[in-house]
Motif scaffolding. Sequence first.
Motif, PDB file in Angstrom:
ATOM      1  N   ALA A   4     -76.382   6.976 117.968  1.00  0.00           N
ATOM      2  CA  ALA A   4     -75.122   6.224 117.927  1.00  0.00           C
ATOM      3  C   ALA A   4     -74.643   6.053 116.495  1.00  0.00           C
ATOM      4  O   ALA A   4     -73.444   6.202 116.193  1.00  0.00           O
ATOM      5  CB  ALA A   4     -75.305   4.865 118.596  1.00  0.00           C
ATOM      6  N   SER A   8     -79.077   5.908 126.045  1.00  0.00           N
ATOM      7  CA  SER A   8     -78.744   4.548 125.610  1.00  0.00           C
ATOM      8  C   SER A   8     -79.932   3.615 125.842  1.00  0.00           C
ATOM      9  O   SER A   8     -80.565   3.642 126.896  1.00  0.00           O
ATOM     10  CB  SER A   8     -77.533   4.034 126.384  1.00  0.00           C
ATOM     11  OG  SER A   8     -77.232   2.703 126.025  1.00  0.00           O
ATOM     12  N   ALA A  30     -73.544   9.494 115.172  1.00  0.00           N
ATOM     13  CA  ALA A  30     -72.259   9.868 115.766  1.00  0.00           C
ATOM     14  C   ALA A  30     -71.126   9.123 115.078  1.00  0.00           C
ATOM     15  O   ALA A  30     -70.076   9.697 114.764  1.00  0.00           O
ATOM     16  CB  ALA A  30     -72.269   9.563 117.271  1.00  0.00           C
ATOM     17  N   ALA A  31     -71.344   7.836 114.848  1.00  0.00           N
ATOM     18  CA  ALA A  31     -70.324   7.009 114.191  1.00  0.00           C
ATOM     19  C   ALA A  31     -69.992   7.548 112.808  1.00  0.00           C
ATOM     20  O   ALA A  31     -68.814   7.641 112.431  1.00  0.00           O
ATOM     21  CB  ALA A  31     -70.812   5.566 114.101  1.00  0.00           C
ATOM     22  N   LYS A  48     -66.633   2.478 118.007  1.00  0.00           N
ATOM     23  CA  LYS A  48     -67.280   2.377 119.316  1.00  0.00           C
ATOM     24  C   LYS A  48     -68.790   2.556 119.192  1.00  0.00           C
ATOM     25  O   LYS A  48     -69.564   1.752 119.733  1.00  0.00           O
ATOM     26  CB  LYS A  48     -66.712   3.438 120.259  1.00  0.00           C
ATOM     27  CG  LYS A  48     -67.442   3.536 121.607  1.00  0.00           C
ATOM     28  CD  LYS A  48     -66.897   4.681 122.445  1.00  0.00           C
ATOM     29  CE  LYS A  48     -67.580   4.778 123.806  1.00  0.00           C
ATOM     30  NZ  LYS A  48     -69.015   5.104 123.699  1.00  0.00           N
ATOM     31  N   TYR A  49     -69.210   3.584 118.494  1.00  0.00           N
ATOM     32  CA  TYR A  49     -70.644   3.859 118.406  1.00  0.00           C
ATOM     33  C   TYR A  49     -71.357   2.940 117.415  1.00  0.00           C
ATOM     34  O   TYR A  49     -72.546   2.660 117.582  1.00  0.00           O
ATOM     35  CB  TYR A  49     -70.873   5.337 118.080  1.00  0.00           C
ATOM     36  CG  TYR A  49     -70.653   6.206 119.302  1.00  0.00           C
ATOM     37  CD1 TYR A  49     -71.612   6.289 120.300  1.00  0.00           C
ATOM     38  CD2 TYR A  49     -69.452   6.895 119.479  1.00  0.00           C
ATOM     39  CE1 TYR A  49     -71.393   7.043 121.449  1.00  0.00           C
ATOM     40  CE2 TYR A  49     -69.228   7.655 120.615  1.00  0.00           C
ATOM     41  CZ  TYR A  49     -70.201   7.725 121.593  1.00  0.00           C
ATOM     42  OH  TYR A  49     -69.985   8.465 122.736  1.00  0.00           O
ATOM     43  N   GLN A 102     -63.484   6.036 117.553  1.00  0.00           N
ATOM     44  CA  GLN A 102     -64.782   6.498 118.052  1.00  0.00           C
ATOM     45  C   GLN A 102     -65.913   6.011 117.157  1.00  0.00           C
ATOM     46  O   GLN A 102     -66.994   5.646 117.641  1.00  0.00           O
ATOM     47  CB  GLN A 102     -64.804   8.027 118.144  1.00  0.00           C
ATOM     48  CG  GLN A 102     -63.872   8.606 119.198  1.00  0.00           C
ATOM     49  CD  GLN A 102     -62.534   9.023 118.605  1.00  0.00           C
ATOM     50  OE1 GLN A 102     -61.972   8.335 117.759  1.00  0.00           O
ATOM     51  NE2 GLN A 102     -62.026  10.158 119.076  1.00  0.00           N
ATOM     52  N   ALA A 144     -73.090  11.916 119.964  1.00  0.00           N
ATOM     53  CA  ALA A 144     -72.508  11.032 120.984  1.00  0.00           C
ATOM     54  C   ALA A 144     -73.149  11.291 122.341  1.00  0.00           C
ATOM     55  O   ALA A 144     -73.398  10.351 123.114  1.00  0.00           O
ATOM     56  CB  ALA A 144     -70.995  11.231 121.054  1.00  0.00           C
ATOM     57  N   GLU A 196     -72.533   0.008 119.202  1.00  0.00           N
ATOM     58  CA  GLU A 196     -73.672   0.264 120.078  1.00  0.00           C
ATOM     59  C   GLU A 196     -74.989   0.300 119.309  1.00  0.00           C
ATOM     60  O   GLU A 196     -76.067   0.279 119.908  1.00  0.00           O
ATOM     61  CB  GLU A 196     -73.472   1.587 120.825  1.00  0.00           C
ATOM     62  CG  GLU A 196     -72.311   1.564 121.811  1.00  0.00           C
ATOM     63  CD  GLU A 196     -72.141   2.884 122.545  1.00  0.00           C
ATOM     64  OE1 GLU A 196     -73.024   3.762 122.365  1.00  0.00           O
ATOM     65  OE2 GLU A 196     -71.150   3.036 123.271  1.00  0.00           O
ATOM     66  N   ALA A 254     -76.511   9.642 122.308  1.00  0.00           N
ATOM     67  CA  ALA A 254     -76.334   8.189 122.384  1.00  0.00           C
ATOM     68  C   ALA A 254     -75.979   7.754 123.805  1.00  0.00           C
ATOM     69  O   ALA A 254     -76.486   6.731 124.297  1.00  0.00           O
ATOM     70  CB  ALA A 254     -75.250   7.743 121.410  1.00  0.00           C
ATOM     71  N   ASP A 255     -75.123   8.518 124.467  1.00  0.00           N
ATOM     72  CA  ASP A 255     -74.702   8.173 125.828  1.00  0.00           C
ATOM     73  C   ASP A 255     -75.807   8.431 126.852  1.00  0.00           C
ATOM     74  O   ASP A 255     -76.023   7.627 127.759  1.00  0.00           O
ATOM     75  CB  ASP A 255     -73.459   8.983 126.210  1.00  0.00           C
ATOM     76  CG  ASP A 255     -72.235   8.606 125.386  1.00  0.00           C
ATOM     77  OD1 ASP A 255     -72.225   7.489 124.824  1.00  0.00           O
ATOM     78  OD2 ASP A 255     -71.303   9.432 125.307  1.00  0.00           O
TER      79      ASP A 255
END
Length: 227
Positions: free
Chosen positions: A103, A94, A106-107, A121-122, A118, A87, A125, A90-91
């Motif tokens: 991303a 981006s 992380a997902a 969310k990823y 969560q 995460a 993305e 990914a953040d």
Amino acid sequence: MATTDNNQDQQNAIDSLNDNLTRATEHVANNKKIIYWCIALIVIFAAGGAAWYWGYLQPSYKNSQNALFQVETKANGNDSIAAVEYAKVADNYSGSDAGNIAALQAAEAFYHQGKYEQAAKYLKEFSTKDDVMQAQADVLLGDSYVNLKKYDDALSAYDKALRIAAGNEQIAPAVLWKKANIYDAQKKYQDALNCYKQIKDGYPKFSFGNGISVDAYIAREEARIAK
């Protein structure tokens, strides 16, 4: 009394979604993580080679690659650590190839922990031009929504996966089965029947993995509709 029984039947049907969803997911990709990493490495090294060749390799690009590859060392198979570390990549990166792959990873890690918000969310993305990979990501997004009891959102994610999969014999019938389970939980038996008929007509070799034939599912839905 009848209303109470109906509510209980519906709740039981909804509670059984996760078991059916898990079995259906096994038909999509038993080695999904390996597939993700193989594609990720190809994408990253191809992009890296092109960037180096043309002389535009930027420090931020190298940093994003390093950050991505360091996650596996830090996580060492621990989903909790992997989720947090992916995460971060990914953040922080981006829009880069590494951030995009992070991303997705992380997902997947969040999903395995049962952190479905969560995970969703990823997954939203993540994007790729690889149809199979994108379809699998959308399937996982749909699975996340099912666990959150956001069934309409799940159906939308599954429909997107079906459009992208374009008749893939592994993905498409499994997704149709997932949709049928949602429709059954909602007592939309005609919609469930339509899904099973699509499986029968378009994917006759598909196995549900539970010893039940598609004809049995069709007969069950027809009986429910006839009541």
